[in-house]
Design a protein around this motif. Structure first.
Motif, PDB file in Angstrom:
ATOM      1  N   SER A  30       0.840  -1.202   0.000  1.00  0.00           N
ATOM      2  CA  SER A  30       0.000   0.000   0.000  1.00  0.00           C
ATOM      3  C   SER A  30       0.874   1.251   0.000  1.00  0.00           C
ATOM      4  N   GLU A  31       0.391   2.268  -0.680  1.00  0.00           N
ATOM      5  CA  GLU A  31       1.093   3.545  -0.679  1.00  0.00           C
ATOM      6  C   GLU A  31       1.044   4.139   0.726  1.00  0.00           C
ATOM      7  N   ILE A  32       2.176   4.677   1.178  1.00  0.00           N
ATOM      8  CA  ILE A  32       2.254   5.326   2.479  1.00  0.00           C
ATOM      9  C   ILE A  32       2.615   6.782   2.235  1.00  0.00           C
ATOM     10  N   ILE A  33       1.721   7.664   2.630  1.00  0.00           N
ATOM     11  CA  ILE A  33       1.906   9.105   2.458  1.00  0.00           C
ATOM     12  C   ILE A  33       2.291   9.671   3.814  1.00  0.00           C
ATOM     13  N   VAL A  34       3.423  10.368   3.877  1.00  0.00           N
ATOM     14  CA  VAL A  34       3.899  10.920   5.137  1.00  0.00           C
ATOM     15  C   VAL A  34       3.860  12.445   5.062  1.00  0.00           C
ATOM     16  N   LEU A  35       3.172  13.037   6.031  1.00  0.00           N
ATOM     17  CA  LEU A  35       3.119  14.491   6.165  1.00  0.00           C
ATOM     18  C   LEU A  35       3.663  14.851   7.537  1.00  0.00           C
ATOM     19  N   GLU A  36       4.243  16.049   7.648  1.00  0.00           N
ATOM     20  CA  GLU A  36       4.984  16.395   8.851  1.00  0.00           C
ATOM     21  C   GLU A  36       4.262  17.303   9.825  1.00  0.00           C
ATOM     22  N   ASP A  37       3.140  17.874   9.443  1.00  0.00           N
ATOM     23  CA  ASP A  37       2.417  18.722  10.394  1.00  0.00           C
ATOM     24  C   ASP A  37       0.937  18.745  10.053  1.00  0.00           C
ATOM     25  N   GLY A  38       0.164  19.293  10.988  1.00  0.00           N
ATOM     26  CA  GLY A  38      -1.280  19.307  10.827  1.00  0.00           C
ATOM     27  C   GLY A  38      -1.762  20.143   9.663  1.00  0.00           C
ATOM     28  N   GLN A  39      -1.076  21.232   9.368  1.00  0.00           N
ATOM     29  CA  GLN A  39      -1.485  22.067   8.238  1.00  0.00           C
ATOM     30  C   GLN A  39      -1.317  21.314   6.924  1.00  0.00           C
ATOM     31  N   GLN A  40      -0.232  20.553   6.799  1.00  0.00           N
ATOM     32  CA  GLN A  40      -0.045  19.745   5.593  1.00  0.00           C
ATOM     33  C   GLN A  40      -1.184  18.731   5.442  1.00  0.00           C
ATOM     34  N   ALA A  41      -1.615  18.151   6.556  1.00  0.00           N
ATOM     35  CA  ALA A  41      -2.725  17.186   6.504  1.00  0.00           C
ATOM     36  C   ALA A  41      -4.005  17.865   6.034  1.00  0.00           C
ATOM     37  N   ILE A  42      -4.295  19.041   6.574  1.00  0.00           N
ATOM     38  CA  ILE A  42      -5.498  19.774   6.160  1.00  0.00           C
ATOM     39  C   ILE A  42      -5.412  20.150   4.691  1.00  0.00           C
ATOM     40  N   ASP A  43      -4.243  20.610   4.249  1.00  0.00           N
ATOM     41  CA  ASP A  43      -4.077  20.955   2.833  1.00  0.00           C
ATOM     42  C   ASP A  43      -4.258  19.730   1.940  1.00  0.00           C
ATOM     43  N   PHE A  44      -3.703  18.585   2.357  1.00  0.00           N
ATOM     44  CA  PHE A  44      -3.821  17.355   1.572  1.00  0.00           C
ATOM     45  C   PHE A  44      -5.289  16.948   1.434  1.00  0.00           C
ATOM     46  N   LEU A  45      -6.034  17.050   2.529  1.00  0.00           N
ATOM     47  CA  LEU A  45      -7.421  16.596   2.548  1.00  0.00           C
ATOM     48  C   LEU A  45      -8.414  17.608   1.984  1.00  0.00           C
TER      49      LEU A  45
END
Length: 158
Positions: A30-45
């Motif tokens: 499975s693809e594993i996507i790694v983000l380093e902070d909460g803002q990156q997660a919000i931007d991704f989603l």
């Protein structure tokens, strides 16, 4: 949809490496996507460059609570407030042992709360169990039933 990806939101580089290593062993490619902070997660989603199909391919979000810029509990609150993601399994994976954070995580809709073990082999085993359950045992709603347009698109970008 048989193959889901995993979103890991973790700011500690050592924990990122250990998590990815353990997940690769347990996730059958499975693809594993790694983000380093909460803002990156919000931007991704939800951000202007959000890929709704990438969000639909997520099988689980593994997220630390103590993240820079936007903490994990705020990201969880945002995930649960949006019809495009309120169905998404979110597991809080944290070294925090504060009962108030655990209660708040569940109150906000966390599917699970896992304390990071200090021991490497125990940590690896926990990540394998998480990947196995959320990617192989758990069943997500059919993609056609999930809204694809984020309601807050572009609002959270910092």
């Amino acid at each position: 949809m048989d193959e889901y990806s995993i979103l890991v939101v973790e700011d500690n580089p050592d924990d990122q490496v250990l998590t990815v290593r353990a997940l690769k062993q347990a996730s059958n490619g499975s693809e594993i996507i790694v983000l380093e902070d909460g803002q990156q997660a919000i931007d991704f989603l939800f951000g202007p460059n959000c890929d709704p199909d990438a969000v639909l391919r997520l099988g689980v979000v593994l997220m630390d609570i103590k993240l820079p810029r936007v903490n994990g509990l705020e990201v969880l609150r945002t995930i649960r407030s949006e019809p495009t993601t309120n169905w998404l399994p979110v597991v809080m994976v944290t070294s925090s042992d504060e009962p108030g954070e655990q209660i708040e995580a569940y109150r906000l809709g966390a599917n699970s709360y896992v304390r990071k073990p200090v021991d490497f082999s125990e940590f690896t085993n926990h990540m394998r169990i998480l990947a196995s359950y959320w990617l192989q045992v758990n069943r997500l709603p059919p993609p056609e039933l999930v809204p694809k347009t984020p309601q807050t698109k572009g609002i959270f970008s910092g």
